[in-house]
Structures are given as structure tokens and as C-alpha cells.
Scaffold this motif. Structure first.
Motif, PDB file in Angstrom:
ATOM      1  N   GLY A 249      -3.430   4.579   4.611  1.00 21.08           N
ATOM      2  CA  GLY A 249      -3.662   3.601   3.550  1.00 21.08           C
ATOM      3  C   GLY A 249      -3.182   4.064   2.187  1.00 21.08           C
ATOM      4  O   GLY A 249      -3.059   3.274   1.252  1.00 21.08           O
ATOM      5  N   GLU A 250      -2.894   5.366   2.097  1.00 21.42           N
ATOM      6  CA  GLU A 250      -2.437   5.917   0.819  1.00 21.42           C
ATOM      7  C   GLU A 250      -0.966   5.543   0.583  1.00 21.42           C
ATOM      8  O   GLU A 250      -0.211   5.360   1.523  1.00 21.42           O
ATOM      9  CB  GLU A 250      -2.584   7.440   0.901  1.00 21.42           C
ATOM     10  CG  GLU A 250      -2.610   8.118  -0.432  1.00 21.42           C
ATOM     11  CD  GLU A 250      -3.004   9.591  -0.300  1.00 21.42           C
ATOM     12  OE1 GLU A 250      -3.618   9.978   0.710  1.00 21.42           O
ATOM     13  OE2 GLU A 250      -2.647  10.345  -1.219  1.00 21.42           O
ATOM     14  N   ILE A 251      -0.597   5.453  -0.682  1.00 20.20           N
ATOM     15  CA  ILE A 251       0.786   5.102  -1.026  1.00 20.20           C
ATOM     16  C   ILE A 251       1.544   6.368  -1.410  1.00 20.20           C
ATOM     17  O   ILE A 251       1.063   7.173  -2.212  1.00 20.20           O
ATOM     18  CB  ILE A 251       0.819   4.098  -2.194  1.00 20.20           C
ATOM     19  CG1 ILE A 251       0.062   2.813  -1.827  1.00 20.20           C
ATOM     20  CG2 ILE A 251       2.257   3.777  -2.615  1.00 20.20           C
ATOM     21  CD1 ILE A 251       0.602   2.050  -0.633  1.00 20.20           C
TER      22      ILE A 251
ATOM     23  N   GLU B 142       3.406   2.866   2.525  1.00 20.36           N
ATOM     24  CA  GLU B 142       1.988   3.056   2.855  1.00 20.36           C
ATOM     25  C   GLU B 142       1.913   3.943   4.087  1.00 20.36           C
ATOM     26  O   GLU B 142       2.651   3.733   5.064  1.00 20.36           O
ATOM     27  CB  GLU B 142       1.343   1.694   3.145  1.00 20.36           C
ATOM     28  CG  GLU B 142      -0.135   1.809   3.460  1.00 20.36           C
ATOM     29  CD  GLU B 142      -0.788   0.447   3.695  1.00 20.36           C
ATOM     30  OE1 GLU B 142      -0.334  -0.564   3.127  1.00 20.36           O
ATOM     31  OE2 GLU B 142      -1.767   0.414   4.466  1.00 20.36           O
TER      32      GLU B 142
ATOM     33  N   LYS C 169       5.030   2.915   6.492  1.00 24.49           N
ATOM     34  CA  LYS C 169       5.584   1.557   6.559  1.00 24.49           C
ATOM     35  C   LYS C 169       5.798   1.080   5.124  1.00 24.49           C
ATOM     36  O   LYS C 169       5.170   1.616   4.197  1.00 24.49           O
ATOM     37  CB  LYS C 169       4.633   0.625   7.322  1.00 24.49           C
ATOM     38  CG  LYS C 169       3.271   0.450   6.677  1.00 24.49           C
ATOM     39  CD  LYS C 169       2.371  -0.441   7.548  1.00 24.49           C
ATOM     40  CE  LYS C 169       1.016  -0.632   6.905  1.00 24.49           C
ATOM     41  NZ  LYS C 169       0.061  -1.376   7.731  1.00 24.49           N
TER      42      LYS C 169
ATOM     43  N   ALA D 188       5.349  -0.434   1.679  1.00 31.79           N
ATOM     44  CA  ALA D 188       4.129  -0.832   0.974  1.00 31.79           C
ATOM     45  C   ALA D 188       4.257  -2.276   0.510  1.00 31.79           C
ATOM     46  O   ALA D 188       5.366  -2.761   0.265  1.00 31.79           O
ATOM     47  CB  ALA D 188       3.904   0.079  -0.228  1.00 31.79           C
ATOM     48  N   GLU D 189       3.127  -2.943   0.402  1.00 35.30           N
ATOM     49  CA  GLU D 189       3.130  -4.302  -0.144  1.00 35.30           C
ATOM     50  C   GLU D 189       3.546  -4.258  -1.608  1.00 35.30           C
ATOM     51  O   GLU D 189       3.218  -3.293  -2.318  1.00 35.30           O
ATOM     52  CB  GLU D 189       1.715  -4.891  -0.104  1.00 35.30           C
ATOM     53  CG  GLU D 189       1.204  -5.219   1.256  1.00 35.30           C
ATOM     54  CD  GLU D 189      -0.130  -5.947   1.143  1.00 35.30           C
ATOM     55  OE1 GLU D 189      -0.199  -7.097   1.575  1.00 35.30           O
ATOM     56  OE2 GLU D 189      -1.082  -5.362   0.604  1.00 35.30           O
TER      57      GLU D 189
ATOM     58  N   VAL E  70       3.195  -5.580  -5.481  1.00 32.89           N
ATOM     59  CA  VAL E  70       2.009  -5.927  -6.269  1.00 32.89           C
ATOM     60  C   VAL E  70       1.828  -7.441  -6.308  1.00 32.89           C
ATOM     61  O   VAL E  70       2.757  -8.188  -6.626  1.00 32.89           O
ATOM     62  CB  VAL E  70       2.148  -5.376  -7.711  1.00 32.89           C
ATOM     63  CG1 VAL E  70       0.993  -5.836  -8.587  1.00 32.89           C
ATOM     64  CG2 VAL E  70       2.221  -3.864  -7.678  1.00 32.89           C
ATOM     65  N   GLY E  71       0.636  -7.896  -5.951  1.00 40.82           N
ATOM     66  CA  GLY E  71       0.350  -9.330  -5.935  1.00 40.82           C
ATOM     67  C   GLY E  71      -0.173  -9.810  -7.271  1.00 40.82           C
ATOM     68  O   GLY E  71      -0.670  -9.019  -8.082  1.00 40.82           O
ATOM     69  N   GLU E  72      -0.074 -11.111  -7.464  1.00 41.14           N
ATOM     70  CA  GLU E  72      -0.535 -11.734  -8.711  1.00 41.14           C
ATOM     71  C   GLU E  72      -2.022 -11.455  -8.951  1.00 41.14           C
ATOM     72  O   GLU E  72      -2.471 -11.355 -10.094  1.00 41.14           O
ATOM     73  CB  GLU E  72      -0.296 -13.246  -8.598  1.00 41.14           C
ATOM     74  CG  GLU E  72      -0.623 -14.048  -9.809  1.00 41.14           C
ATOM     75  CD  GLU E  72      -0.597 -15.554  -9.521  1.00 41.14           C
ATOM     76  OE1 GLU E  72      -0.771 -16.312 -10.476  1.00 41.14           O
ATOM     77  OE2 GLU E  72      -0.412 -15.954  -8.359  1.00 41.14           O
ATOM     78  N   ASP E  73      -2.783 -11.334  -7.854  1.00 40.85           N
ATOM     79  CA  ASP E  73      -4.238 -11.160  -7.983  1.00 40.85           C
ATOM     80  C   ASP E  73      -4.658  -9.697  -7.881  1.00 40.85           C
ATOM     81  O   ASP E  73      -5.833  -9.416  -7.736  1.00 40.85           O
ATOM     82  CB  ASP E  73      -4.966 -11.982  -6.910  1.00 40.85           C
ATOM     83  CG  ASP E  73      -4.774 -11.426  -5.511  1.00 40.85           C
ATOM     84  OD1 ASP E  73      -3.721 -10.797  -5.255  1.00 40.85           O
ATOM     85  OD2 ASP E  73      -5.677 -11.592  -4.677  1.00 40.85           O
ATOM     86  N   TRP E  74      -3.702  -8.789  -7.949  1.00 41.41           N
ATOM     87  CA  TRP E  74      -4.077  -7.373  -7.837  1.00 41.41           C
ATOM     88  C   TRP E  74      -4.680  -6.871  -9.126  1.00 41.41           C
ATOM     89  O   TRP E  74      -4.269  -7.274 -10.219  1.00 41.41           O
ATOM     90  CB  TRP E  74      -2.842  -6.532  -7.491  1.00 41.41           C
ATOM     91  CG  TRP E  74      -2.498  -6.603  -6.037  1.00 41.41           C
ATOM     92  CD1 TRP E  74      -2.798  -7.615  -5.173  1.00 41.41           C
ATOM     93  CD2 TRP E  74      -1.765  -5.629  -5.292  1.00 41.41           C
ATOM     94  NE1 TRP E  74      -2.296  -7.318  -3.932  1.00 41.41           N
ATOM     95  CE2 TRP E  74      -1.666  -6.125  -3.972  1.00 41.41           C
ATOM     96  CE3 TRP E  74      -1.184  -4.406  -5.602  1.00 41.41           C
ATOM     97  CZ2 TRP E  74      -0.999  -5.411  -2.974  1.00 41.41           C
ATOM     98  CZ3 TRP E  74      -0.523  -3.712  -4.606  1.00 41.41           C
ATOM     99  CH2 TRP E  74      -0.439  -4.208  -3.307  1.00 41.41           C
ATOM    100  N   GLY E  75      -5.625  -5.974  -8.962  1.00 39.33           N
ATOM    101  CA  GLY E  75      -6.229  -5.396 -10.149  1.00 39.33           C
ATOM    102  C   GLY E  75      -7.443  -4.572  -9.808  1.00 39.33           C
ATOM    103  O   GLY E  75      -7.674  -4.228  -8.663  1.00 39.33           O
ATOM    104  N   GLU E  76      -8.222  -4.266 -10.837  1.00 39.84           N
ATOM    105  CA  GLU E  76      -9.437  -3.502 -10.616  1.00 39.84           C
ATOM    106  C   GLU E  76     -10.628  -4.377 -10.934  1.00 39.84           C
ATOM    107  O   GLU E  76     -11.552  -4.072 -11.500  1.00 39.84           O
ATOM    108  CB  GLU E  76      -9.431  -2.199 -11.429  1.00 39.84           C
ATOM    109  CG  GLU E  76      -9.164  -2.379 -12.895  1.00 39.84           C
ATOM    110  CD  GLU E  76      -9.416  -1.122 -13.722  1.00 39.84           C
ATOM    111  OE1 GLU E  76     -10.246  -0.289 -13.346  1.00 39.84           O
ATOM    112  OE2 GLU E  76      -8.755  -0.990 -14.759  1.00 39.84           O
TER     113      GLU E  76
ATOM    114  N   ILE F 202      -7.899  -4.101  -3.710  1.00 38.73           N
ATOM    115  CA  ILE F 202      -7.100  -4.218  -4.924  1.00 38.73           C
ATOM    116  C   ILE F 202      -6.719  -5.689  -5.154  1.00 38.73           C
ATOM    117  O   ILE F 202      -6.475  -6.112  -6.274  1.00 38.73           O
ATOM    118  CB  ILE F 202      -5.860  -3.300  -4.778  1.00 38.73           C
ATOM    119  CG1 ILE F 202      -5.379  -2.774  -6.102  1.00 38.73           C
ATOM    120  CG2 ILE F 202      -4.754  -3.937  -4.019  1.00 38.73           C
ATOM    121  CD1 ILE F 202      -4.452  -1.578  -5.949  1.00 38.73           C
TER     122      ILE F 202
ATOM    123  N   SER G 113      -4.849  -7.191 -13.557  1.00 38.60           N
ATOM    124  CA  SER G 113      -5.335  -6.030 -14.309  1.00 38.60           C
ATOM    125  C   SER G 113      -4.165  -5.216 -14.831  1.00 38.60           C
ATOM    126  O   SER G 113      -3.021  -5.606 -14.685  1.00 38.60           O
ATOM    127  CB  SER G 113      -6.161  -5.121 -13.399  1.00 38.60           C
ATOM    128  OG  SER G 113      -7.444  -5.600 -13.224  1.00 38.60           O
TER     129      SER G 113
END
Lengths: 59, 286
Positions: A23-25, A36, A48, A50-51, A53-59, B60, B137
Motif C-alpha cells: 500500500g506504500e507509494i 504502489e 503496480k 499508483a492511482e 491524485v483524485g479531486e476528493d483526495w486530502g486529509e 485519502i 487538501s
């Protein structure tokens, strides 16, 4: 950084941290592609793409 | 007790949390949300067996996290943070409204839904202003609108972008602050760490993810009051409350639901991951 895997984009060597987990990048130092970690076992580390960054990604 | 750690990408924080859980003797079930499915036919007991006794939601992706949490809560599992908190904190407008309602000081915000009305709204606020997406974010797509020409260009670009969320225009006053903001990490009714975040050279945004750096921040009584009230009003839990020092005191501009703390851990002596696991255990036993 004793583990290694090969970049599936450019074939370069990617150093992998000793404590790597699924799961680590990791990023290819040669071409900059992100991967990933999909498996870690005695034979080594599988990766494989990695995805992105999606519009809804964040913390 | 079995901890379910739900993720879609293992960041530094997820590794630290897993390590801290193992150190405290917890069974650690790591679940990649990209590889699972959720079935309404599952009984609560089956769901608990698959996932864990208490769930730490660390996706995430806001929507993946929100939907997983909704499902697991409906099956009776304790998820931290809960769905209402996730829903609020993943959307800047919903957060702003809760902060306003609780009278937690926050920047003035104007909302609109077309390029034209957004441009008109900025005249009301005055230049410079700050345009932000309602989700997301790391300062991504957070733009300083210095004048009308910049605003027109940025709004036109946003108008061309796909996705209905991009057509929601959330504009805030540009707060006069030092080149730093404050990140507090809150667990329940306690601040476990606080740092100043300084903007990197050549940027005005202070996000660590953008190259900003952290420094220890003393928790004043004002900061404690404002940060804890902000956390409480969004529903409480494990949160990253971001605040700014302004001429009218501390203003909260964001509350983060899956708080990143690599930057804080690099400057604070507190074992943040350990404190988070302790908080989870306490909550799970309630």
C-alpha cells in the motif's frame, strides 16, 4: 534501502525501504513515476502503477 | 482488541499508526479499501469479524472514506471519525457553517455557483481574496485572487473544469496573517500537539505537503479554546484543526478528518501516533 525493485515504466532500479509495507507509494528515481507496493515477500517487492491524485483526495 | 485500519494509500502516518498499535499489543487489520466490497447482507457480527472491533478510517479519498464509514456504522461498528464528522470536515462549506453556528472565529466566506456571481461576490469581499475548492487538501487549487483580472482568469478556468464540485465557488477574505498558520492535532477534548506551519520559499500556502516546514507552537489559552471548540462543533474525534493568527485573534479555517501529522511529529517530542491509538482504545471501551 537494501531492497530493490525494477521500474515497470523505464526499467530503472528503485530502492525500497527495509520496512516497506503493501500500500506504500514508491517513486522511481530515474523517471519519477509513482508506484504502489502490491506485495512484499521473501522473493522481493511487487509494484503496480499508483492511482493519480483524485479531486476528493486530502486529509 | 482488533484494530481495523482502513486505507487506500499508506502514507507515513498509516505506518506510524500501525507500528504504534502493534507496540500496544493490538491486533492490526490493514484493509485496502480498493480491494474490498461491502455487502448489505452481512450481519453486524460478520462485519466486525472482517474489519475489527474498532475502525480507524484513514482513506485519502474523501468519498471512499465517507461511504465505507457509513456502511460500517450502519453495521454497528465504532468508526473514528464517525460519518457525520467525516461528512462535515471533508467539505469546507459544511465546516464553515458549523464553525459559524458555534461562534468559532473563522474567515468571512462567500458561496456562489456561477462564474458571474462568484466575480460579483468578490467585489463584496474586496481584493485580495482566496478561492478554494470545497473538497480537497494540501492547498491544491487554493488560489489567491489579487485583482479582478486574476479572478476572471481563475474563475474562467474553474468554469471549464469537469465535475460539479468545481462549479461551487467558495471564496474567503484574505486574512492578514504572518507567513505561517497553526496546525493543532486534537484527540477528543485534548490538543495532543501543535505546530506552526511556515510557507516554503516562493509560496504563500503553508501546507507541509507543499514543502512548508513546521516548528513547535506553544498552546495558548486562546488557541486551546478556539481549537477545542472547533473540534467539538464538527462532532469531535481525531482532528487536525488549522488556524491563523489574525489582527482579530485566532481564526479557524479548516478542520481535517484524516489528519496528517508527519510534519508535527518531526518537531514535537510527543508520540502522536501512540496518543492517537490510546484515544481510540479509550473510545472503543466507552
Amino acid at each position: 534501502m537494501s531492497k530493490k525493485t525494477s521500474c515497470i515504466e523505464c526499467g530503472g532500479d528503485i530502492g525500497v525501504p527495509e520496512d516497506v509495507v503493501v500500500g506504500e507509494i514508491i517513486t522511481c528515481p530515474d523517471c519519477g513515476t509513482d508506484f504502489e507496493v502490491s506485495n512484499v515477500d521473501a522473493k522481493g517487492v511487487s509494484i503496480k502503477p499508483a492511482e493519480t491524485v483524485g479531486e476528493d483526495w486530502g486529509e | 482488541m482488533k484494530l481495523g485500519l482502513i486505507y487506500d494509500r499508506i502514507r507515513w502516518e498509516e505506518k506510524a499508526l500501525a507500528t504504534a498499535a502493534e507496540a500496544k499489543g493490538l491486533e492490526n487489520n490493514r484493509i485496502d479499501v480498493k480491494e474490498i466490497y461491502l455487502d448489505t447482507d452481512w450481519t453486524p457480527k460478520e462485519t466486525q469479524k472482517k474489519f475489527g472491533d474498532v475502525i480507524l478510517q484513514r482513506c485519502i479519498s474523501y468519498f471512499r472514506g465517507l461511504h465505507t464509514t457509513a456502511f460500517l456504522e450502519s453495521k454497528g461498528l465504532k468508526v473514528i471519525n464517525n460519518m457525520d464528522v467525516s461528512l462535515t470536515c471533508g467539505n469546507k462549506l459544511l465546516t464553515t457553517m458549523k464553525l459559524e453556528k458555534a461562534k468559532v472565529p473563522t474567515p468571512r466566506t462567500i458561496l456562489s455557483f456561477t462564474e458571474e456571481s462568484a466575480l460579483n461576490s468578490i467585489e463584496t469581499l474586496g481584493y485580495p481574496a482566496v478561492l478554494k475548492p470545497v473538497t480537497g487538501s494540501w492547498g491544491r487549487m487554493v488560489v489567491q485572487l489579487k485583482d479582478k483580472e486574476t479572478a476572471q482568469a481563475m474563475l474562467e478556468m474553474r468554469g471549464q473544469m469537469e465535475g460539479s464540485l468545481n462549479q461551487i465557488y467558495y471564496v474567503q477574505e484574505m486574512v492578514q496573517r504572518p507567513p505561517r498558520d497553526i496546525r493543532t492535532i486534537v484527540a477528543g477534548d485534548r490538543i495532543i500537539a501543535a505546530i506552526y506551519r511556515y510557507a516554503p520559499d516562493g509560496d504563500w500556502r503553508t501546507n507541509i505537503a507543499r514543502g512548508g516546514h513546521g516548528d513547535i507552537c506553544k498552546v495558548t489559552s486562546e488557541l486551546e479554546d478556539v481549537a477545542l471548540r472547533a473540534a467539538e462543533t464538527v462532532g469531535g474525534g481525531l482532528l487536525g484543526v488549522d488556524a491563523m493568527e489574525s489582527p482579530r485573534g485566532i481564526l479557524v479555517h479548516e478542520v481535517n478528518n484524516t489528519v496528517e501529522f508527519k510534519g508535527a511529529a518531526s518537531v514535537c517530542s510527543v508520540d502522536i501516533a501512540g496518543e492517537i491509538i490510546d484515544y481510540m482504545l479509550k473510545e472503543a471501551r466507552r
